[in-house]
Design a protein around this motif. Structure first.
Motif, PDB file in Angstrom:
ATOM      1  N   TRP A 214       0.838  -1.190   0.000  1.00  0.00           N
ATOM      2  CA  TRP A 214       0.000   0.000   0.000  1.00  0.00           C
ATOM      3  C   TRP A 214       0.879   1.248   0.000  1.00  0.00           C
ATOM      4  N   MET A 215       0.275   2.369  -0.378  1.00  0.00           N
ATOM      5  CA  MET A 215       0.933   3.655  -0.161  1.00  0.00           C
ATOM      6  C   MET A 215      -0.093   4.650   0.366  1.00  0.00           C
ATOM      7  N   LEU A 216       0.232   5.260   1.499  1.00  0.00           N
ATOM      8  CA  LEU A 216      -0.547   6.370   2.032  1.00  0.00           C
ATOM      9  C   LEU A 216       0.177   7.651   1.653  1.00  0.00           C
ATOM     10  N   CYS A 217      -0.493   8.509   0.921  1.00  0.00           N
ATOM     11  CA  CYS A 217       0.096   9.785   0.527  1.00  0.00           C
ATOM     12  C   CYS A 217      -0.629  10.913   1.254  1.00  0.00           C
ATOM     13  N   ILE A 218       0.119  11.643   2.074  1.00  0.00           N
ATOM     14  CA  ILE A 218      -0.406  12.796   2.787  1.00  0.00           C
ATOM     15  C   ILE A 218       0.254  14.046   2.201  1.00  0.00           C
ATOM     16  N   VAL A 219      -0.548  15.024   1.827  1.00  0.00           N
ATOM     17  CA  VAL A 219      -0.052  16.280   1.281  1.00  0.00           C
ATOM     18  C   VAL A 219      -0.515  17.407   2.194  1.00  0.00           C
ATOM     19  N   ILE A 220       0.423  18.245   2.633  1.00  0.00           N
ATOM     20  CA  ILE A 220       0.135  19.295   3.607  1.00  0.00           C
ATOM     21  C   ILE A 220       0.735  20.606   3.110  1.00  0.00           C
ATOM     22  N   ASP A 221      -0.008  21.688   3.289  1.00  0.00           N
ATOM     23  CA  ASP A 221       0.534  22.995   2.911  1.00  0.00           C
ATOM     24  C   ASP A 221       1.666  23.379   3.855  1.00  0.00           C
ATOM     25  N   HIS A 222       2.722  23.920   3.301  1.00  0.00           N
ATOM     26  CA  HIS A 222       3.915  24.280   4.075  1.00  0.00           C
ATOM     27  C   HIS A 222       3.623  25.330   5.146  1.00  0.00           C
ATOM     28  N   ILE A 223       2.529  26.033   5.051  1.00  0.00           N
ATOM     29  CA  ILE A 223       2.216  27.064   6.031  1.00  0.00           C
ATOM     30  C   ILE A 223       1.924  26.464   7.407  1.00  0.00           C
ATOM     31  N   VAL A 224       1.602  25.158   7.458  1.00  0.00           N
ATOM     32  CA  VAL A 224       1.362  24.494   8.746  1.00  0.00           C
ATOM     33  C   VAL A 224       2.284  23.296   8.952  1.00  0.00           C
ATOM     34  N   PHE A 225       3.316  23.155   8.132  1.00  0.00           N
ATOM     35  CA  PHE A 225       4.125  21.940   8.158  1.00  0.00           C
ATOM     36  C   PHE A 225       5.537  22.263   7.705  1.00  0.00           C
ATOM     37  N   ASP A 226       6.536  21.606   8.345  1.00  0.00           N
ATOM     38  CA  ASP A 226       7.922  21.846   7.957  1.00  0.00           C
ATOM     39  C   ASP A 226       8.729  20.563   8.109  1.00  0.00           C
ATOM     40  N   GLY A 227      10.045  20.672   7.948  1.00  0.00           N
ATOM     41  CA  GLY A 227      10.896  19.492   8.001  1.00  0.00           C
ATOM     42  C   GLY A 227      10.858  18.806   9.352  1.00  0.00           C
ATOM     43  N   GLN A 228      10.866  19.565  10.446  1.00  0.00           N
ATOM     44  CA  GLN A 228      10.779  18.962  11.764  1.00  0.00           C
ATOM     45  C   GLN A 228       9.428  18.296  11.967  1.00  0.00           C
ATOM     46  N   SER A 229       8.391  18.867  11.384  1.00  0.00           N
ATOM     47  CA  SER A 229       7.066  18.267  11.499  1.00  0.00           C
ATOM     48  C   SER A 229       7.031  16.870  10.890  1.00  0.00           C
ATOM     49  N   MET A 230       7.821  16.651   9.838  1.00  0.00           N
ATOM     50  CA  MET A 230       7.823  15.358   9.164  1.00  0.00           C
ATOM     51  C   MET A 230       8.178  14.239  10.134  1.00  0.00           C
ATOM     52  N   GLY A 231       9.247  14.442  10.915  1.00  0.00           N
ATOM     53  CA  GLY A 231       9.644  13.419  11.872  1.00  0.00           C
ATOM     54  C   GLY A 231       8.589  13.194  12.937  1.00  0.00           C
ATOM     55  N   VAL A 232       7.967  14.292  13.423  1.00  0.00           N
ATOM     56  CA  VAL A 232       6.914  14.174  14.431  1.00  0.00           C
ATOM     57  C   VAL A 232       5.738  13.375  13.879  1.00  0.00           C
ATOM     58  N   LEU A 233       5.304  13.709  12.664  1.00  0.00           N
ATOM     59  CA  LEU A 233       4.158  13.048  12.058  1.00  0.00           C
ATOM     60  C   LEU A 233       4.401  11.558  11.873  1.00  0.00           C
ATOM     61  N   LEU A 234       5.537  11.195  11.295  1.00  0.00           N
ATOM     62  CA  LEU A 234       5.821   9.793  11.032  1.00  0.00           C
ATOM     63  C   LEU A 234       5.951   8.991  12.322  1.00  0.00           C
ATOM     64  N   GLU A 235       6.604   9.572  13.311  1.00  0.00           N
ATOM     65  CA  GLU A 235       6.813   8.848  14.556  1.00  0.00           C
ATOM     66  C   GLU A 235       5.500   8.648  15.309  1.00  0.00           C
ATOM     67  N   GLU A 236       4.677   9.670  15.375  1.00  0.00           N
ATOM     68  CA  GLU A 236       3.399   9.517  16.052  1.00  0.00           C
ATOM     69  C   GLU A 236       2.483   8.580  15.285  1.00  0.00           C
ATOM     70  N   PHE A 237       2.526   8.640  13.965  1.00  0.00           N
ATOM     71  CA  PHE A 237       1.668   7.765  13.159  1.00  0.00           C
ATOM     72  C   PHE A 237       1.954   6.296  13.459  1.00  0.00           C
ATOM     73  N   ARG A 238       3.220   5.904  13.420  1.00  0.00           N
ATOM     74  CA  ARG A 238       3.528   4.486  13.585  1.00  0.00           C
ATOM     75  C   ARG A 238       3.204   4.006  14.998  1.00  0.00           C
ATOM     76  N   HIS A 239       3.401   4.861  16.006  1.00  0.00           N
ATOM     77  CA  HIS A 239       3.087   4.448  17.372  1.00  0.00           C
ATOM     78  C   HIS A 239       1.580   4.339  17.586  1.00  0.00           C
ATOM     79  N   LEU A 240       0.821   5.276  17.085  1.00  0.00           N
ATOM     80  CA  LEU A 240      -0.626   5.233  17.250  1.00  0.00           C
ATOM     81  C   LEU A 240      -1.227   4.052  16.499  1.00  0.00           C
TER      82      LEU A 240
END
Length: 324
Positions: A214-240
């Motif tokens: 499978w592939m989950l594709c998430i697209v987010i506007d940069h105005i609410v998301f940045d490079g540090q956010s990427m690590g937070v999102l991926l880490e929380e996603f896999r744990h949840l």
């Protein structure tokens, strides 16, 4: 969604992970990760994260949450900024808002986070995780409005989380044709611009490539998301996801201190004699600099920026790389 907020919640020093590379080495299992975004370092290949369903699943303390022993996540208490009415935006968000007003159809600042899964996957639980993330992070419920020509942020109490499921398995389809269709769908998802006045400023799509892929594709506007956010999102996603697959209930209260609180703190420091002294210093230092950096390239700068680009990959011999 900002890594600085997560770091401040637990008093960490240094940056949170801002690339899947930082998650790859100590982890093994099901999910392959890769991402691409405007202004970032680009796709970094396939990454691996732990297999969901293992028994010893815990959200790391650096994410600012503490499991309460019942699968719930207890939040540390913090004083809240008043969320009523219009909220402040950062200097970077002001610039991005202005650029969007100049060119509403521009999607150059859309950040893509494609996550490729290998193995069994429960689409209902994936969508449930996305809802939990939107509940936890105010930036995933933010929109931007103008008041007398000045941008401000408004936070929605809840947003609809849509995740269309697209099955690319078709009779007679080859691996090449599936990957080709996948690339086209992801590109279309990334190139669709956001309306900053409407929340949420992100979208997702789950694509099934094979019985176990499978592939989950998430697209987010940069105005609410940045490079540090990427690590937070991926880490929380896999744990949840692991918590839900393990049969536990994952209820997450909102973070007590989020990006708007950081912005308010920064803006409170952007006044007074000390700030004016620093500002005056940089005005003098930067006086007379050219408005644009004109490098002697082999292609002229176009009258209107197109954001068109490409990536050139080349492998250099080990000896040459060592000399460089």
């Amino acid at each position: 969604l900002d890594g600085r907020v997560e770091r401040e919640e637990v008093g960490l020093e240094g940056d949170l992970v801002d690339d899947a590379d930082d998650l790859a080495d100590p982890l093994r299992g099901l999910v392959d990760l890769g991402h691409r975004g405007a202004g970032g370092r680009g796709a970094r290949g396939l990454r691996r994260v732990p297999r969901p369903g293992r028994e010893d699943v815990r959200l790391p303390r650096r994410l600012g949450v503490v499991p309460d022993g019942r699968g719930h996540l207890a939040e540390r208490s913090r004083r809240l900024l008043d969320r009523s009415g219009l909220l402040p935006v950062s200097n970077t968000q002001q610039r991005l808002w202005f650029l969007k007003r100049l060119d509403p159809a521009n999607a150059a600042y859309n950040v893509a986070c494609p996550v490729r899964f290998k193995g069994e996957l429960d689409p209902a639980r994936v969508q449930a995780v996305l809802r939990l993330l939107a509940q936890r992070h105010e930036s995933l419920r933010a929109r931007f409005v103008a008041d007398d020509g000045v941008p401000h942020c408004r936070l929605e109490p809840a947003v609809a989380v849509s995740m269309p499921l697209i099955d690319l398995r078709k009779p007679g389809a080859t691996r090449e044709s599936i990957e080709r269709e996948l690339k086209g769908r992801v590109r279309a998802l990334v190139e669709e611009p956001f309306d900053l006045s409407c929340a949420p400023l992100w979208r997702s799509e789950l694509l099934r490539l094979a019985d176990d892929e499978w592939m989950l594709c998430i697209v987010i506007d940069h105005i609410v998301f940045d490079g540090q956010s990427m690590g937070v999102l991926l880490e929380e996603f896999r744990h949840l996801y692991a918590i839900l697959v393990g049969g536990q209930e994952a209820t997450i209260p909102p973070l007590r201190r989020q990006f708007v609180d950081i912005i308010a703190d920064e803006q409170s420091r952007q006044s007074g004699p000390h700030f004016e002294q620093r500002l005056d210093f940089w005005r003098k230092e930067l006086a007379g600099l050219p408005s644009a950096l004109r490098l002697p390239t082999d292609r002229p700068r176009p009258p209107v920026q197109t954001y068109h680009g490409d990536r050139e990959m080349r492998v250099f011999p080990a000896g040459m790389s060592a000399r460089v």
